[in-house]
Design an enzyme around this catalytic site. Sequence first.
Site, short mmCIF file in Angstrom:
data_model
loop_
_atom_site.label_atom_id
_atom_site.label_comp_id
_atom_site.label_asym_id
_atom_site.label_seq_id
_atom_site.Cartn_x
_atom_site.Cartn_y
_atom_site.Cartn_z
N SER A 1 3.76 -8.44 3.08
CA SER A 1 4.03 -8.16 4.49
C SER A 1 2.78 -8.50 5.28
O SER A 1 1.67 -8.46 4.74
CB SER A 1 4.35 -6.67 4.69
OG SER A 1 4.26 -6.35 6.08
N TYR B 1 1.92 2.09 3.18
CA TYR B 1 2.75 0.88 3.13
C TYR B 1 1.85 -0.37 3.23
O TYR B 1 1.95 -1.28 2.41
CB TYR B 1 3.78 0.89 4.27
CG TYR B 1 4.65 -0.35 4.27
CD1 TYR B 1 5.44 -0.67 3.17
CD2 TYR B 1 4.66 -1.22 5.36
CE1 TYR B 1 6.23 -1.83 3.16
CE2 TYR B 1 5.44 -2.36 5.36
CZ TYR B 1 6.22 -2.66 4.25
OH TYR B 1 6.99 -3.81 4.24
N1 LIG Z 1 12.13 -5.87 7.30
C1 LIG Z 1 10.87 -6.05 7.61
O1 LIG Z 1 10.44 -5.95 8.77
C2 LIG Z 1 9.89 -6.42 6.52
C3 LIG Z 1 8.65 -6.95 6.90
C4 LIG Z 1 7.74 -7.28 5.92
C5 LIG Z 1 8.04 -7.10 4.59
N2 LIG Z 1 9.27 -6.58 4.25
C6 LIG Z 1 9.54 -6.38 2.81
O2 LIG Z 1 10.71 -7.08 2.47
C7 LIG Z 1 11.29 -6.51 1.31
C8 LIG Z 1 12.78 -6.38 1.49
O3 LIG Z 1 13.04 -5.46 2.52
P1 LIG Z 1 14.19 -5.67 3.60
O4 LIG Z 1 13.55 -5.83 4.90
O5 LIG Z 1 15.17 -6.66 3.15
O6 LIG Z 1 14.82 -4.19 3.62
P2 LIG Z 1 16.21 -3.62 3.07
O7 LIG Z 1 17.35 -4.32 3.71
O8 LIG Z 1 16.10 -2.14 3.20
O9 LIG Z 1 16.19 -4.04 1.53
C9 LIG Z 1 15.48 -3.34 0.55
C10 LIG Z 1 16.09 -3.68 -0.79
O10 LIG Z 1 15.37 -2.98 -1.81
C11 LIG Z 1 16.29 -2.24 -2.60
N3 LIG Z 1 15.68 -1.03 -3.10
C12 LIG Z 1 15.16 0.00 -2.36
N4 LIG Z 1 14.75 0.98 -3.19
C13 LIG Z 1 15.03 0.55 -4.45
C14 LIG Z 1 14.86 1.12 -5.74
N5 LIG Z 1 14.31 2.35 -5.91
N6 LIG Z 1 15.26 0.43 -6.82
C15 LIG Z 1 15.83 -0.80 -6.67
N7 LIG Z 1 16.02 -1.40 -5.49
C16 LIG Z 1 15.61 -0.72 -4.40
C17 LIG Z 1 17.46 -1.94 -1.68
O11 LIG Z 1 18.68 -1.80 -2.40
P3 LIG Z 1 19.37 -0.42 -2.87
O12 LIG Z 1 19.26 0.54 -1.73
O13 LIG Z 1 20.76 -0.87 -3.21
O14 LIG Z 1 18.59 0.00 -4.08
C18 LIG Z 1 17.56 -3.24 -0.87
O15 LIG Z 1 18.29 -4.20 -1.58
C19 LIG Z 1 10.53 -5.20 1.08
O16 LIG Z 1 9.58 -5.38 0.04
C20 LIG Z 1 9.83 -4.96 2.40
O17 LIG Z 1 8.64 -4.20 2.24
C21 LIG Z 1 10.20 -6.25 5.17
#
Ligand SMILES: NC(=O)c1ccc[n+]([C@@H]2O[C@H](COP(=O)([O-])OP(=O)(O)OC[C@H]3O[C@@H](n4cnc5c(N)ncnc54)[C@H](OP(=O)(O)O)[C@@H]3O)[C@@H](O)[C@H]2O)c1
Length: 266
Positions: free
Chosen positions: A142, A155
Amino acid sequence: MTVNSKGTALITGASSGIGAIYADRLARRGYDLILVARNKARLDALAERLSDETGRAVEVVAADLGNKDDLGRVEKVLRTDASITMLVNNAGIGATAPLLASDIDKMEEMITLNVSALTRLTYAAVPGFVKRGTGAIINIASVVGIAPERLNGVYGGSKAFVLAFTLSLQNELADKNIRVQAVLPGATATDFWDIAGTPLEHVPSEIVMSAEDMVDAALAGFDLGEGVTIPSLPDATDWEAYEAARQNLIPNLSRSVPAARYRVGG
Ligand SMILES: NC(=O)c1ccc[n+]([C@@H]2O[C@H](COP(=O)([O-])OP(=O)(O)OC[C@H]3O[C@@H](n4cnc5c(N)ncnc54)[C@H](OP(=O)(O)O)[C@@H]3O)[C@@H](O)[C@H]2O)c1
């Protein structure tokens, strides 16, 4: 199907957001898929759609990567399935509250998923990649990994780990034909924000990218051979200057004597 298989990509956190878009894009690029997350119903629906639309083989592994036994099952898949050519370490959770408003147990859960699980999965995948002489790892970090003042510090710290770990792997695996990319998304329109404690509507829209654009840009960076991809950054030379400044420090970071300004009585 006209596209030949490029092997199998195992994607964590594939049930929604960024991970689900990686699944879509990688299937269309010719990868078979193993989709990992907790929500099996969502994984099954995505798997069915992608195998119908692309003809690729798509498997689902429902697992809570914060749970050692579940994590162990996924590690075993990575150690034993020789068709795996790519690991996308995407599963992660965030937080937006500062230290004084955060629950330490939630912070530890975040470290367990964002840092420990990602590390264990990488350790499970790399020996097979090295043995087979090929493989790729995409680590979703991130921008807060380099701007930890912007959100919750644990985070940001967890994502700084992902970046540092990736840089170290690039160095260690440079001569082994293994690609390791760190992706540093800015704010991206996914469920992340609700789960982290700040609804997306409260984030200024001019800093929020769609998950589709973010993943397409990150894959374009991968295709360019980048080790670190920041989809939002307009001028790539800004990152290169930052990295050059870091490299410039390295020869002077460990010396037998303190710097002159710290010499007692000097
Ligand atoms: N969105 C942003 O602004 C942003 C910015 C920078 C980086 N990121 C990074 O991008 C990545 C993906 O996030 P996203 O934005 O796509 O958010 P998201 O839609 O909330 O996706 C998170 C994913 O992780 C899974 N997950 C959460 N807890 C888990 C666990 N204990 N075991 C297995 N799977 C788990 C969730 O699935 P289940 O709930 O089905 O387990 C979901 O598929 C993350 O690493 C986040 O830190 C996001």
